[in-house]
Design a protein around this motif. Structure first.
Motif, PDB file in Angstrom:
ATOM      1  N   SER A 136      14.436  26.249 -11.655  1.00 24.05           N
ATOM      2  CA  SER A 136      13.037  25.840 -11.773  1.00 24.05           C
ATOM      3  C   SER A 136      12.183  26.927 -12.415  1.00 24.05           C
ATOM      4  CB  SER A 136      12.468  25.469 -10.397  1.00 24.05           C
ATOM      5  OG  SER A 136      12.493  26.610  -9.535  1.00 24.05           O
ATOM      6  N   THR A 137      12.755  28.123 -12.588  1.00 20.55           N
ATOM      7  CA  THR A 137      12.035  29.226 -13.219  1.00 20.55           C
ATOM      8  C   THR A 137      12.633  29.506 -14.590  1.00 20.55           C
ATOM      9  OG1 THR A 137      13.474  30.941 -12.315  1.00 20.55           O
ATOM     10  CG2 THR A 137      11.613  30.246 -10.955  1.00 20.55           C
ATOM     11  N   PHE A 138      11.892  30.263 -15.416  1.00 15.04           N
ATOM     12  CA  PHE A 138      12.363  30.590 -16.760  1.00 15.04           C
ATOM     13  C   PHE A 138      13.645  31.417 -16.680  1.00 15.04           C
ATOM     14  CE2 PHE A 138      12.509  33.592 -20.321  1.00 15.04           C
ATOM     15  CZ  PHE A 138      12.552  32.712 -21.391  1.00 15.04           C
ATOM     16  N   VAL A 139      13.658  32.422 -15.808  1.00 14.25           N
ATOM     17  CA  VAL A 139      14.852  33.240 -15.643  1.00 14.25           C
ATOM     18  C   VAL A 139      15.985  32.403 -15.074  1.00 14.25           C
ATOM     19  CG1 VAL A 139      15.841  35.205 -14.409  1.00 14.25           C
ATOM     20  CG2 VAL A 139      13.559  35.390 -15.401  1.00 14.25           C
ATOM     21  N   GLY A 140      15.670  31.539 -14.113  1.00 12.42           N
ATOM     22  CA  GLY A 140      16.692  30.700 -13.507  1.00 12.42           C
ATOM     23  C   GLY A 140      17.335  29.770 -14.504  1.00 12.42           C
ATOM     24  N   GLU A 141      16.556  29.272 -15.474  1.00 11.83           N
ATOM     25  CA  GLU A 141      17.121  28.403 -16.512  1.00 11.83           C
ATOM     26  C   GLU A 141      18.178  29.134 -17.327  1.00 11.83           C
ATOM     27  OE1 GLU A 141      14.199  26.788 -19.095  1.00 11.83           O
ATOM     28  OE2 GLU A 141      13.899  24.998 -17.893  1.00 11.83           O
ATOM     29  N   ILE A 142      17.932  30.410 -17.587  1.00 12.00           N
ATOM     30  CA  ILE A 142      18.884  31.196 -18.380  1.00 12.00           C
ATOM     31  C   ILE A 142      20.127  31.534 -17.560  1.00 12.00           C
ATOM     32  CG2 ILE A 142      19.218  33.392 -19.598  1.00 12.00           C
ATOM     33  CD1 ILE A 142      16.235  33.367 -20.222  1.00 12.00           C
ATOM     34  N   VAL A 143      19.928  31.834 -16.275  1.00 15.72           N
ATOM     35  CA  VAL A 143      21.024  32.323 -15.427  1.00 15.72           C
ATOM     36  C   VAL A 143      21.873  31.189 -14.873  1.00 15.72           C
ATOM     37  CG1 VAL A 143      21.568  33.569 -13.308  1.00 15.72           C
ATOM     38  CG2 VAL A 143      19.774  34.432 -14.836  1.00 15.72           C
ATOM     39  N   ASP A 144      21.253  30.103 -14.443  1.00 17.56           N
ATOM     40  CA  ASP A 144      22.010  29.023 -13.823  1.00 17.56           C
ATOM     41  C   ASP A 144      22.963  28.386 -14.836  1.00 17.56           C
ATOM     42  OD1 ASP A 144      22.543  27.232 -11.588  1.00 17.56           O
ATOM     43  OD2 ASP A 144      21.596  25.690 -12.834  1.00 17.56           O
ATOM     44  N   GLY A 145      24.242  28.377 -14.525  1.00 13.56           N
ATOM     45  CA  GLY A 145      25.247  27.835 -15.421  1.00 13.56           C
ATOM     46  C   GLY A 145      25.751  28.827 -16.450  1.00 13.56           C
ATOM     47  N   ALA A 146      25.232  30.044 -16.436  1.00 12.04           N
ATOM     48  CA  ALA A 146      25.675  31.064 -17.396  1.00 12.04           C
ATOM     49  C   ALA A 146      27.074  31.568 -17.021  1.00 12.04           C
ATOM     50  CB  ALA A 146      24.693  32.225 -17.420  1.00 12.04           C
ATOM     51  N   THR A 147      27.780  32.089 -18.012  1.00  9.87           N
ATOM     52  CA  THR A 147      29.092  32.703 -17.766  1.00  9.87           C
ATOM     53  C   THR A 147      29.102  34.104 -18.366  1.00  9.87           C
ATOM     54  OG1 THR A 147      30.012  31.738 -19.793  1.00  9.87           O
ATOM     55  CG2 THR A 147      30.339  30.528 -17.745  1.00  9.87           C
ATOM     56  N   THR A 148      29.811  34.978 -17.687  1.00  8.75           N
ATOM     57  CA  THR A 148      30.053  36.333 -18.184  1.00  8.75           C
ATOM     58  C   THR A 148      31.551  36.604 -18.103  1.00  8.75           C
ATOM     59  OG1 THR A 148      29.616  37.228 -15.969  1.00  8.75           O
ATOM     60  CG2 THR A 148      27.783  37.239 -17.546  1.00  8.75           C
ATOM     61  N   GLN A 149      32.027  37.475 -18.992  1.00 11.71           N
ATOM     62  CA  GLN A 149      33.449  37.785 -19.034  1.00 11.71           C
ATOM     63  C   GLN A 149      33.661  39.281 -19.228  1.00 11.71           C
ATOM     64  OE1 GLN A 149      36.072  35.218 -21.373  1.00 11.71           O
ATOM     65  NE2 GLN A 149      34.408  33.732 -21.625  1.00 11.71           N
ATOM     66  N   SER A 150      34.908  39.707 -19.018  1.00 12.73           N
ATOM     67  CA  SER A 150      35.289  41.112 -19.227  1.00 12.73           C
ATOM     68  C   SER A 150      36.797  41.176 -19.413  1.00 12.73           C
ATOM     69  CB  SER A 150      34.875  41.970 -18.026  1.00 12.73           C
ATOM     70  OG  SER A 150      35.505  41.499 -16.831  1.00 12.73           O
ATOM     71  N   TRP A 151      37.294  42.263 -20.024  1.00 14.23           N
ATOM     72  CA  TRP A 151      38.735  42.480 -20.155  1.00 14.23           C
ATOM     73  C   TRP A 151      38.994  43.960 -20.434  1.00 14.23           C
ATOM     74  CZ3 TRP A 151      40.717  44.630 -24.570  1.00 14.23           C
ATOM     75  CH2 TRP A 151      39.926  44.577 -25.730  1.00 14.23           C
ATOM     76  N   TYR A 152      40.236  44.371 -20.223  1.00 11.13           N
ATOM     77  CA  TYR A 152      40.609  45.750 -20.548  1.00 11.13           C
ATOM     78  C   TYR A 152      42.118  45.844 -20.704  1.00 11.13           C
ATOM     79  CZ  TYR A 152      43.158  47.582 -16.509  1.00 11.13           C
ATOM     80  OH  TYR A 152      44.133  47.862 -15.578  1.00 11.13           O
ATOM     81  N   VAL A 153      42.566  46.910 -21.398  1.00 12.01           N
ATOM     82  CA  VAL A 153      43.970  47.285 -21.485  1.00 12.01           C
ATOM     83  C   VAL A 153      44.034  48.797 -21.286  1.00 12.01           C
ATOM     84  CG1 VAL A 153      46.029  47.438 -22.925  1.00 12.01           C
ATOM     85  CG2 VAL A 153      44.561  45.409 -23.059  1.00 12.01           C
ATOM     86  N   GLY A 154      44.888  49.241 -20.384  1.00 12.26           N
ATOM     87  CA  GLY A 154      45.044  50.666 -20.118  1.00 12.26           C
ATOM     88  C   GLY A 154      46.482  51.107 -20.322  1.00 12.26           C
ATOM     89  N   LEU A 155      46.685  52.191 -21.050  1.00 14.26           N
ATOM     90  CA  LEU A 155      48.010  52.741 -21.326  1.00 14.26           C
ATOM     91  C   LEU A 155      48.109  54.145 -20.746  1.00 14.26           C
ATOM     92  CD1 LEU A 155      48.309  51.805 -25.125  1.00 14.26           C
ATOM     93  CD2 LEU A 155      48.931  50.401 -23.155  1.00 14.26           C
ATOM     94  N   GLN A 156      49.252  54.446 -20.164  1.00 13.85           N
ATOM     95  CA  GLN A 156      49.467  55.790 -19.625  1.00 13.85           C
ATOM     96  C   GLN A 156      50.910  56.237 -19.900  1.00 13.85           C
ATOM     97  OE1 GLN A 156      48.844  58.279 -15.510  1.00 13.85           O
ATOM     98  NE2 GLN A 156      49.727  56.259 -15.356  1.00 13.85           N
TER      99      GLN A 156
END
Length: 549
Positions: free
Chosen positions: A441-461
């Protein structure tokens, strides 16, 4: 009781049972003489006695005397007559035969002792020294059930910033809301970063783990921790992605300086239930303390914090507070489930408690398979309130987390490592996705509700790199970034970024290591720095020294 003692006691005991005086008429001297004489023709096996059976109660004792010491004889007719009463003279004859055998053994031992006299003296001295040290340790130990494991870390380093990207009105709003800074639209991110965190600094982190066990299978862990990274160049506003895994500062409220304060960082009890289940409960326990498997072998104590969450910070949020968990493990398979309330110690249900609107809670379930060479895990986490992880991402992603009512996160992570060190490194990788829910119901809520975020990484040792005991490592990935807005007409996602780190650990001694490291953040402000296509980047270098005791 030793054999010699038994032989001495036996005739004494028989003497208590026999009459005090024995007359010549009562004593069968011929039988005694015959027994004593026949003792010279010693039997070598208990099977030579026709009247001794394996079911006899003294069978084993008699067998030991014959075969080990060779000091028992029978009568001429091949019998032992175990049920016949023994006179004191007969006992004396038996004792004499055994003493002769023991004397022979003693003579052999004396020769060996003379031959190895010097070596025995050295060993005796070492034993005496060890006994003295053990006595000293026992006298000075603070607990018979608790072990202390400590880690002290020094970090000296700095950051360098480049690019001409300017702070936009949205960038100022988001950064100021998240960090309480005063970024001015039109100013350059690089200038603000240099002003706030451009100096070279020397920081420390200390962890003291007291591990207590009452049964040998349980664990009561108490961790004391202190650090002074609150105002360091690693993790301040503008570039939160340059935070270090070791960069610790105890939280003690807005505007309060908690530097150099020692506080309880962990306090939990872990114990087995049967052969396959393990339970954990604690007033200050972290999410990963209650997982049967951590799906990564990339070192968690290297450099950037962004590479220490198995690629899925939303799922493995490392929420810390009051909680409990249970895991099942059979062979290489495991299932873990746990709950943590960051505000679980608060009585006001609107601000804290267990299972309330103010709990700031996470609930996690993980299915994992792990062996020494390979591991894979799939995990789901529900989080709300302050239990939602807001760090380890671009400012726009962190803003989305901070304004979500709840977040559903899924992570898939795994590792592979060679059996022996060589050219092939261990490989750890992970990916996470988060779905955000908010009041639309708010401007910020419109942007956030239903939003998706992602991340990934590869580490070598690479283990034993160049020199045995040393390690070489590299990590690359994208910190959590916005991939889809809840309302693209208000904000279309373009938040990508990349993070790199390179490090080499010198293992100076078993307890001291020195790790020089470099890292690079291509777009730490994500979408906020891309409105005018100008760049802003962060390059950093440090030397970390770790002491383990």
């Amino acid at each position: 009781m030793k054999l010699f003692q038994q032989l001495l006691v036996a005739p004494a005991a028989l003497g208590l049972l026999a009459p005090v005086a024995v007359s010549a008429a009562e004593l069968n001297l011929n039988g005694v003489n015959q027994y004593a004489a026949d003792s010279q023709e010693q039997v070598t096996s208990i099977t030579q006695f026709s009247d001794v059976r394996p079911t006899d109660w003294a069978y084993q004792a008699l067998s030991n005397l014959i075969e080990r010491y060779g000091c028992v004889a029978g009568y001429p007719n091949g019998t032992f007559k175990g049920g016949q009463a023994m006179t004191r003279y007969e006992a004396a004859a038996l004792l004499n035969a055994c003493l002769d055998r023991i004397s022979e053994v003693t003579d052999e031992l004396k020769k060996l002792m003379a031959e190895f006299e010097k070596e025995l003296a050295v060993l005796r001295g070492r034993v005496d020294g060890l006994e003295a040290k053990v006595g000293e340790l026992e006298a000075n130990q603070f607990s018979t059930t608790t072990k202390l494991k400590g880690i002290a870390t020094f970090v000296i380093g700095a950051n360098s910033y480049g690019g001409s990207a300017q702070v936009t009105p949205l960038g100022a709003t988001v950064n100021n809301a998240l960090f309480g800074t005063a970024l001015v639209p039109g100013s350059e991110f690089a200038d603000n970063a240099r002003a706030l965190q451009g100096a070279t600094a020397f920081n420390y982190d200390v962890r003291l783990n007291f591990d207590t066990s009452f049964t040998g299978k349980d664990l009561l862990r108490t961790t004391l921790r202190a650090g002074n990274f609150a105002d360091s160049p690693f993790g301040q506003p503008v570039v939160g992605l340059n935070a270090l895994e070791v960069g610790f500062e105890e939280s003690c409220g807005a505007g309060a300086d908690c530097g150099d304060v020692v506080a309880i960082n962990r306090l939990f009890y872990q114990f087995p239930i049967g052969s396959n289940f393990t339970a954990t409960i604690g007033g200050r326990v972290r999410q990963d303390d209650m997982l049967a498997l951590w799906p990564s072998v990339y070192p968690a104590d290297t450099v950037l914090d962004v590479f220490t969450y198995a690629g899925a910070p939303g799922t493995y949020s490392l929420n810390l507070g009051a909680g409990g968990g249970l895991w099942w493990k059979s062979g290489n398979w495991s299932i873990s489930a746990n709950y943590v309330a960051a505000n679980g110690d608060v009585g006001n249900p609107s601000e804290g408690g267990i299972g309330t609107s103010g709990s700031s809670e996470t609930g996690t379930v993980q299915l994992g398979y792990g062996s020494s060479n390979f591991g894979l895990a799939v995990a789901y986490t529900y989080s709300n309130g302050a239990g939602i992880y807001t760090g380890n991402g671009t400012p726009l992603a962190a803003f989305g987390f901070a304004n979500s009512e709840s977040v559903n996160s899924v992570g898939i992570s795994g590792y592979w490592q060679p059996t022996n060190a060589g050219w092939f490194p261990s490989i750890s990788a992970g990916w996470g996705i988060n779905s955000h829910n908010a009041d639309d119901s708010t401007f910020v809520g419109e942007i956030v509700d239903g939003a998706t975020t992602q991340s990934w990484y590869v580490g070598l040792q690479w283990a034993d790199a160049f020199i045995k005991g040393n390690s070489l490592g590299m990590g690359v990935g994208q910190a959590t970034f916005l991939t889809n807005s809840g309302n693209d007409s208000n904000l279309e996602a373009n938040d990508g970024n990349y993070a790199w780190e390179w490090w080499y650990k010198f293992q100076v001694t078993d307890n001291i290591s020195v790790t020089p490291a470099l890292y690079y953040l291509s777009a730490p402000q994500g979408q906020l720095q891309k409105s005018d296509n100008d760049s802003f980047s962060n390059f950093g270098g440090l030397v970390k020294t770790t002491f383990r005791f």
